[in-house]
Design an enzyme around this catalytic site. Structure first.
Site, PDB file in Angstrom:
ATOM      1  N   SER A   7       2.570  -8.237  -5.919  1.00  0.00           N
ATOM      2  CA  SER A   7       2.355  -8.066  -7.352  1.00  0.00           C
ATOM      3  C   SER A   7       3.493  -8.739  -8.093  1.00  0.00           C
ATOM      4  O   SER A   7       4.583  -8.930  -7.516  1.00  0.00           O
ATOM      5  CB  SER A   7       2.322  -6.567  -7.700  1.00  0.00           C
ATOM      6  OG  SER A   7       2.464  -6.352  -9.086  1.00  0.00           O
ATOM      7  N   TYR A  63       5.920   2.257  -8.343  1.00  0.00           N
ATOM      8  CA  TYR A  63       5.039   1.179  -7.875  1.00  0.00           C
ATOM      9  C   TYR A  63       5.854  -0.082  -7.611  1.00  0.00           C
ATOM     10  O   TYR A  63       5.716  -0.717  -6.554  1.00  0.00           O
ATOM     11  CB  TYR A  63       3.958   0.919  -8.912  1.00  0.00           C
ATOM     12  CG  TYR A  63       3.059  -0.262  -8.595  1.00  0.00           C
ATOM     13  CD1 TYR A  63       2.056  -0.153  -7.633  1.00  0.00           C
ATOM     14  CD2 TYR A  63       3.208  -1.471  -9.256  1.00  0.00           C
ATOM     15  CE1 TYR A  63       1.236  -1.230  -7.338  1.00  0.00           C
ATOM     16  CE2 TYR A  63       2.394  -2.551  -8.974  1.00  0.00           C
ATOM     17  CZ  TYR A  63       1.407  -2.425  -8.015  1.00  0.00           C
ATOM     18  OH  TYR A  63       0.593  -3.505  -7.720  1.00  0.00           O
ATOM     19  N   LYS A  73       6.536  -2.297  -4.141  1.00  0.00           N
ATOM     20  CA  LYS A  73       6.214  -3.710  -3.996  1.00  0.00           C
ATOM     21  C   LYS A  73       7.455  -4.530  -3.639  1.00  0.00           C
ATOM     22  O   LYS A  73       7.356  -5.527  -2.921  1.00  0.00           O
ATOM     23  CB  LYS A  73       5.567  -4.238  -5.278  1.00  0.00           C
ATOM     24  CG  LYS A  73       4.151  -3.705  -5.490  1.00  0.00           C
ATOM     25  CD  LYS A  73       3.216  -4.085  -4.356  1.00  0.00           C
ATOM     26  CE  LYS A  73       1.772  -3.730  -4.644  1.00  0.00           C
ATOM     27  NZ  LYS A  73       0.846  -4.133  -3.560  1.00  0.00           N
ATOM     28  N   THR A  98      -9.464  -6.028 -12.453  1.00  0.00           N
ATOM     29  CA  THR A  98     -10.002  -5.141 -11.422  1.00  0.00           C
ATOM     30  C   THR A  98     -10.169  -3.740 -12.005  1.00  0.00           C
ATOM     31  O   THR A  98      -9.675  -3.441 -13.088  1.00  0.00           O
ATOM     32  CB  THR A  98      -9.053  -5.058 -10.213  1.00  0.00           C
ATOM     33  OG1 THR A  98      -7.802  -4.505 -10.652  1.00  0.00           O
ATOM     34  CG2 THR A  98      -8.822  -6.432  -9.599  1.00  0.00           C
TER      35      THR A  98
END
Length: 230
Positions: free
Chosen positions: A130, A143, A147, A178
């Site tokens: 990401s 998050y 990553k 998405t």
């Protein structure tokens, strides 16, 4: 079609994972990793040679059993992931655990179990990372940290396994259109505009390009960003 190379794509039931499975379906036999049996079965019916691989990646015993049945593997694409967001103040320990369990620990364990199969094929591991794995921003702490961890895992795997014939590619997509992105934007209180984001098939095209690179080339990192003006 048994002579075609074999690819396993996790997170193949939707989003980037589904797009990657479709992109590889023209050149590879594909194992469709995920938990949504219906979605995986429908996708398998649309591809020339694809089989659902329905495994919960956080179930270590199930993953071990499923991986043991793969003697040789040409491509492993890690697309499955979660995004549990929040500020440091609002993110209890479980938020950090959830992100790391799926985005790092499950990736490392599946890769470890499949190393003999990947080595047998001089295979290729692709990790869908990401933009948050390159530069973290406020509100994305757990998050982004997972990553960054995934990035470190890819670098270490490459250093250890390139001598064994493996290629390891980290793909860093910008924000992509998405279902996960829709949920993130809703949580941010914003208005969702698909045209602002990358299409999943654009990310899949980058993966396919890396996987089909000539044998002399090792594409280690691919960064893909949405174009503001198209």
């Amino acid at each position: 079609m048994a002579d075609r190379p074999l690819a396993l794509v996790t997170g193949a039931s939707r989003g980037i994972g589904e797009a990657v499975a479709r992109a590889l379906g023209g050149t590879h036999r594909v194992l469709l990793g995920g938990r949504d049996v219906g979605a995986l079965s429908r996708l398998a019916g649309e591809l020339p040679d694809a089989t659902p691989w329905t495994v919960d990646l956080t179930d270590e015993a199930a993953v071990a059993d499923a991986a043991a049945a793969i003697p040789s593997l040409d491509v492993l694409v890690h697309s499955a992931g979660v995004a549990r967001l929040g500020t440091v103040e609002s993110s209890p320990a479980q938020v950090w655990r959830d992100n790391f369990e799926v985005n790092v620990v499950a990736v490392a364990e599946l890769t470890r179990l499949l190393l003999p199969a990947l080595r047998a094929a001089h295979g290729h591991v692709v990790l869908i990372n990401s933009g948050q794995g390159l530069s973290a921003r406020a509100g994305w702490g757990a998050y982004a940290a997972s990553k960054f961890g995934l990035r470190a895992f890819a670098d270490v795997l490459r250093a250890e396994e390139e001598p064994n014939g493996l290629r390891v590619t980290s793909v860093y997509p910008g924000r992509t259109d998405t279902e996960m992105q829709q949920a993130i934007v809703a949580g941010e209180g914003g208005e969702y505009a698909p045209e602002r984001y990358l299409r999943p098939d654009s990310v899949a095209a980058a993966v396919h390009a890396a996987v089909t690179a000539t044998p002399d080339a090792h594409p280690t990192e691919v960064v893909v960003r949405p174009r503001p003006h198209r």
